[in-house]
Design a protein around this motif. Structure first.
Motif, PDB file in Angstrom:
ATOM      1  N   ARG A 203       6.079  -0.100   0.407  1.00  0.00           N
ATOM      2  CA  ARG A 203       5.720  -1.439   0.893  1.00  0.00           C
ATOM      3  C   ARG A 203       4.735  -1.348   2.054  1.00  0.00           C
ATOM      4  NH1 ARG A 203      10.833  -4.775   2.463  1.00  0.00           N
ATOM      5  NH2 ARG A 203      11.386  -4.058   0.373  1.00  0.00           N
ATOM      6  N   LEU A 204       5.029  -0.458   3.002  1.00  0.00           N
ATOM      7  CA  LEU A 204       4.129  -0.262   4.139  1.00  0.00           C
ATOM      8  C   LEU A 204       2.799   0.325   3.700  1.00  0.00           C
ATOM      9  CD1 LEU A 204       6.555   1.091   6.895  1.00  0.00           C
ATOM     10  CD2 LEU A 204       5.528  -1.185   6.735  1.00  0.00           C
TER      11      LEU A 204
ATOM     12  N   LYS B 107       3.707 -11.606  -1.701  1.00  0.00           N
ATOM     13  CA  LYS B 107       4.798 -11.836  -2.648  1.00  0.00           C
ATOM     14  C   LYS B 107       5.066 -10.587  -3.478  1.00  0.00           C
ATOM     15  CE  LYS B 107       6.156 -14.864  -6.462  1.00  0.00           C
ATOM     16  NZ  LYS B 107       5.739 -16.014  -7.339  1.00  0.00           N
ATOM     17  N   THR B 108       3.989  -9.916  -3.913  1.00  0.00           N
ATOM     18  CA  THR B 108       4.141  -8.697  -4.698  1.00  0.00           C
ATOM     19  C   THR B 108       4.707  -7.558  -3.860  1.00  0.00           C
ATOM     20  OG1 THR B 108       2.268  -9.327  -6.105  1.00  0.00           O
ATOM     21  CG2 THR B 108       2.924  -7.009  -6.129  1.00  0.00           C
ATOM     22  N   VAL B 109       4.209  -7.435  -2.626  1.00  0.00           N
ATOM     23  CA  VAL B 109       4.661  -6.350  -1.745  1.00  0.00           C
ATOM     24  C   VAL B 109       6.141  -6.493  -1.417  1.00  0.00           C
ATOM     25  CG1 VAL B 109       4.429  -5.387   0.584  1.00  0.00           C
ATOM     26  CG2 VAL B 109       2.393  -5.876  -0.770  1.00  0.00           C
TER      27      VAL B 109
ATOM     28  N   ILE C 140      -3.250  -4.221  -5.706  1.00  0.00           N
ATOM     29  CA  ILE C 140      -1.821  -4.261  -5.379  1.00  0.00           C
ATOM     30  C   ILE C 140      -1.013  -4.994  -6.448  1.00  0.00           C
ATOM     31  CG2 ILE C 140      -0.141  -5.168  -3.722  1.00  0.00           C
ATOM     32  CD1 ILE C 140      -2.184  -4.623  -1.529  1.00  0.00           C
ATOM     33  N   CYS C 141      -1.543  -6.088  -6.956  1.00  0.00           N
ATOM     34  CA  CYS C 141      -0.784  -6.901  -7.903  1.00  0.00           C
ATOM     35  C   CYS C 141      -0.939  -6.450  -9.351  1.00  0.00           C
ATOM     36  CB  CYS C 141      -1.198  -8.372  -7.775  1.00  0.00           C
ATOM     37  SG  CYS C 141      -0.884  -9.068  -6.141  1.00  0.00           S
ATOM     38  N   ASN C 142      -2.011  -5.766  -9.661  1.00  0.00           N
ATOM     39  CA  ASN C 142      -2.226  -5.298 -11.034  1.00  0.00           C
ATOM     40  C   ASN C 142      -2.891  -3.926 -11.018  1.00  0.00           C
ATOM     41  OD1 ASN C 142      -2.294  -5.302 -13.802  1.00  0.00           O
ATOM     42  ND2 ASN C 142      -3.449  -7.203 -14.002  1.00  0.00           N
TER      43      ASN C 142
END
Length: 251
Positions: A176-177, A165-167, A68-70
């Motif tokens: 996002r969901l 935080k990333t979402v 999710i973050c990278n």
């Protein structure tokens, strides 16, 4: 993700097989005794696999964090070779940290009524039956709890704080969901594992005056619920697995 799921499934299977001999012996064959060496061996396998599962859940949290973050570097960071090394580290961590427990327990004299509160051998249960000084067991057990279960849970929470935080920075509500939905299965499995573990630890520490049946039932749930529920949770929440299962039954 599927490699980590395979690690989790193998660990759960090992836990069930480790606890099965004494559980089946008690409830099916009415066997009421176990030798010290057999008890120490079972304790080693059960608790090392429990620690291995905690480590695998931490690795799966890292997997979700990277995805999710990278996401653009996901394939280059989590290569099959690197995942295999992570799995080996999880296993070695469980084995090396739990290995001293049966050795320490073997040094004690057991002159009390050796009646276990569970249908399997557990360190907190066995050490209370020793009639010699168990201070070293208490200290090492506390060190294990802080450096493994507590540390793993804190790192998992940290990874999800960063994921959240990333979402929240994603502008599209649908995306996002979608991102959060990929974490639901792992969150459920982590809660199943740690809630039963914490509940059993609390009963051991503060529930000494509670009816013995509470500790017995909770110990069985602690051993059976996560291995039985983990496949169901991932089968229901992971579309690819769900589709393959449906195809098997449709055929």
């Amino acid at each position: 993700m599927y490699i980590f799921l395979s690690m989790l499934a193998i660990t759960d299977l090992g836990l069930l097989l480790s606890s099965m001999p004494t559980t089946l012996g008690i409830y099916w064959f009415h066997s009421r005794e176990i030798s010290h060496d057999a008890c120490f061996a079972q304790l080693f396998f059960i608790q090392s696999l429990m620690l291995t599962e905690s480590s695998v859940l931490l690795c799966m949290a890292f997997d979700r964090f990277v995805a999710i973050c990278n996401p653009l570097r996901y394939a280059s960071i989590l290569t099959p070779q690197r995942i295999a090394k992570m799995g080996l580290v999880c296993l070695l961590r469980g084995v090396t940290l739990i290995f001293p427990l049966p050795i320490l327990l073997k040094q004690h004299r057991y002159c009390k009524d050796s009646i276990l509160s569970q249908s399997y051998c557990r360190h907190a249960d066995v050490m209370t039956m020793a009639c010699s000084d168990i201070s070293i067991n208490i200290i090492y057990g506390f060190f294990l709890t802080i450096s493994t279960r507590v540390l793993d849970l804190l790192l998992i929470l940290l990874s999800y704080v960063m994921i959240l935080k990333t979402v929240l920075s994603i502008t599209s509500h649908v995306e996002r969901l979608k991102a959060l939905n990929t974490c639901v299965s792992h969150v459920c499995v982590v809660l199943l594992f740690h809630i039963t573990d914490i509940a059993l630890a609390v009963i051991y520490r503060f529930g000494k005056n509670s009816p013995p049946i509470y500790l017995t039932v909770l110990g069985i749930l602690y051993m059976l619920v996560p291995p039985l529920m983990n496949p169901i949770v991932y089968s229901v929440k992971t579309q690819a697995i769900r589709v393959r299962i449906i195809r098997v039954f449709v055929k």
